[in-house]
Design an enzyme around this catalytic site. Structure first.
Site, PDB file in Angstrom:
ATOM      1  N   LYS A  63    -100.264  -0.813  66.364  1.00 36.30           N
ATOM      2  CA  LYS A  63     -98.843   0.084  66.063  1.00 36.30           C
ATOM      3  C   LYS A  63     -97.659  -0.740  65.358  1.00 36.30           C
ATOM      4  O   LYS A  63     -97.255  -1.786  66.099  1.00 36.30           O
ATOM      5  CB  LYS A  63     -98.525   0.642  67.264  1.00 36.30           C
ATOM      6  CG  LYS A  63     -97.294   1.567  66.941  1.00 36.30           C
ATOM      7  CD  LYS A  63     -96.686   2.172  68.326  1.00 36.30           C
ATOM      8  CE  LYS A  63     -95.270   2.922  67.833  1.00 36.30           C
ATOM      9  NZ  LYS A  63     -94.527   3.290  69.153  1.00 36.30           N
ATOM     10  N   GLY A 115     -86.424   6.559  72.954  1.00 42.03           N
ATOM     11  CA  GLY A 115     -85.928   6.575  74.320  1.00 42.03           C
ATOM     12  C   GLY A 115     -84.657   7.517  74.468  1.00 42.03           C
ATOM     13  O   GLY A 115     -84.212   7.604  75.649  1.00 42.03           O
ATOM     14  N   ALA A 164     -91.776   8.829  69.476  1.00 43.32           N
ATOM     15  CA  ALA A 164     -90.233   8.441  69.955  1.00 43.32           C
ATOM     16  C   ALA A 164     -89.175   9.691  69.851  1.00 43.32           C
ATOM     17  O   ALA A 164     -89.674  10.773  69.002  1.00 43.32           O
ATOM     18  CB  ALA A 164     -89.642   7.696  68.674  1.00 43.32           C
ATOM     19  N   GLY A 165     -88.703   9.847  71.117  1.00 42.53           N
ATOM     20  CA  GLY A 165     -87.650  10.878  71.066  1.00 42.53           C
ATOM     21  C   GLY A 165     -88.320  12.115  71.782  1.00 42.53           C
ATOM     22  O   GLY A 165     -87.379  13.082  72.276  1.00 42.53           O
ATOM     23  N   ASN A 181     -93.496   8.080  76.035  1.00 44.30           N
ATOM     24  CA  ASN A 181     -93.300   6.979  76.953  1.00 44.30           C
ATOM     25  C   ASN A 181     -92.207   7.053  77.800  1.00 44.30           C
ATOM     26  O   ASN A 181     -92.279   7.449  79.140  1.00 44.30           O
ATOM     27  CB  ASN A 181     -93.300   5.639  76.146  1.00 44.30           C
ATOM     28  CG  ASN A 181     -93.181   4.215  77.155  1.00 44.30           C
ATOM     29  OD1 ASN A 181     -93.110   3.281  76.612  1.00 44.30           O
ATOM     30  ND2 ASN A 181     -93.245   4.564  78.450  1.00 44.30           N
ATOM     31  N   THR A 182     -91.046   7.124  77.487  1.00 45.12           N
ATOM     32  CA  THR A 182     -89.823   7.088  78.218  1.00 45.12           C
ATOM     33  C   THR A 182     -89.933   8.559  79.258  1.00 45.12           C
ATOM     34  O   THR A 182     -89.398   8.463  80.350  1.00 45.12           O
ATOM     35  CB  THR A 182     -88.587   6.983  77.415  1.00 45.12           C
ATOM     36  OG1 THR A 182     -88.544   6.044  76.646  1.00 45.12           O
ATOM     37  CG2 THR A 182     -87.448   7.230  78.370  1.00 45.12           C
TER      38      THR A 182
END
Length: 258
Positions: free
Chosen positions: A96, A157, A183-184, A205-206
């Site tokens: 990635k 994040g 992301a986000g 992830n986050t």
């Protein structure tokens, strides 16, 4: 749920999971196993071949595809070097691309990302570039050999969801390689929305790692992704300008009144 293809590899799970920010590797492992993901991304600096107990690879199921990222790279040259090091360490050919020179908002450098993607694709890597959603950049990434394109939903994040929704929608319509929203994404409902739009997959992830119960949250995201894909395949009903009753408003109540 039907599968999809990245770089010649057929995948059934449309949820990719990041491995950062978990309170422990054991908790990370439980979340990964519980949601059934087939692809996990990780920073190469967390691979410690000399100390087994500190090596993230020891906690990732062996049948999972590793997607090392180039986190920390500020330009194409650094990203290329990290990718080559990852391959040399035995982490495979998937990578990635993350090229981030902006340290405040952590937004990807699209131009440097294209450069890195072109070089690594020629070297046989399965390249998944993280990018700011832009149609011309996405077309260039596709043309130089990207196996998929990973537009951000909102900054890394932030858990702010699909702030770039309309731009992502354009990529879904125009780009032939898989679109993986990255992301986000902060809630399962946001993941479902991305899938309803026609994204092939999402990477989270986050929102999982920092939840009070990461294992349950990972499962919630799995179910949301499945529901969103089913909704996309079912084709959601169109919006109407005025109210439309689902049952007749007149009929048997007034029979015989004439």
């Amino acid at each position: 749920m039907e599968g999809f293809n990245i770089g010649g590899k057929s995948l059934k799970s449309r949820l990719l999971v990041g491995t950062g920010k978990f309170a422990s590797y054991d908790l990370m492992k439980q979340a990964i196993e519980g949601c059934g993901t087939q692809v996990v991304t990780m920073a190469l600096r967390r691979v410690n071949l000399d100390h087994k107990e500190d090596n993230i690879l020891e906690y990732i199921p062996k049948d999972t595809i590793l997607l090392p990222n180039t986190s920390g790279a500020r330009n194409a040259e650094e990203a290329i070097r990290i990718a080559r090091l990852s391959r040399a360490m035995g982490c495979g050919d998937w990578v990635k691309i993350e090229v981030i020179s902006d340290q405040k908002y952590l937004l990807p450098d699209n131009e440097e990302t294209v450069k890195a993607t072109e070089v690594l694709a020629k070297e046989g890597f399965i390249v998944l570039p993280y990018m700011n959603p832009d149609l011309m950049i996405a077309k260039r990434l596709e043309s130089v050999g990207a196996a998929a394109v990973m537009p951000l939903g909102s900054p890394i994040g932030t858990n702010k969801g699909l702030q770039t929704k309309e731009m992502i929608r354009i990529l879904i319509e125009e780009i032939k390689v898989p679109i993986i929203v990255d992301a986000g994404i902060g809630k399962p409902s946001q993941a479902a929305e991305a899938m309803e739009m026609g994204a092939e997959a999402v990477l989270v992830n986050t929102a999982i790692a920092t939840a009070q119960n990461p294992v349950k949250m990972a499962k919630a995201f799995e179910l949301a992704v499945r529901a969103g894909r089913l909704a996309f395949n079912g084709v959601t009903a169109p919006q109407a300008k005025v109210a439309r009753a689902s049952s007749p408003l007149t009929g048997f109540l007034h029979e015989g009144e004439a």
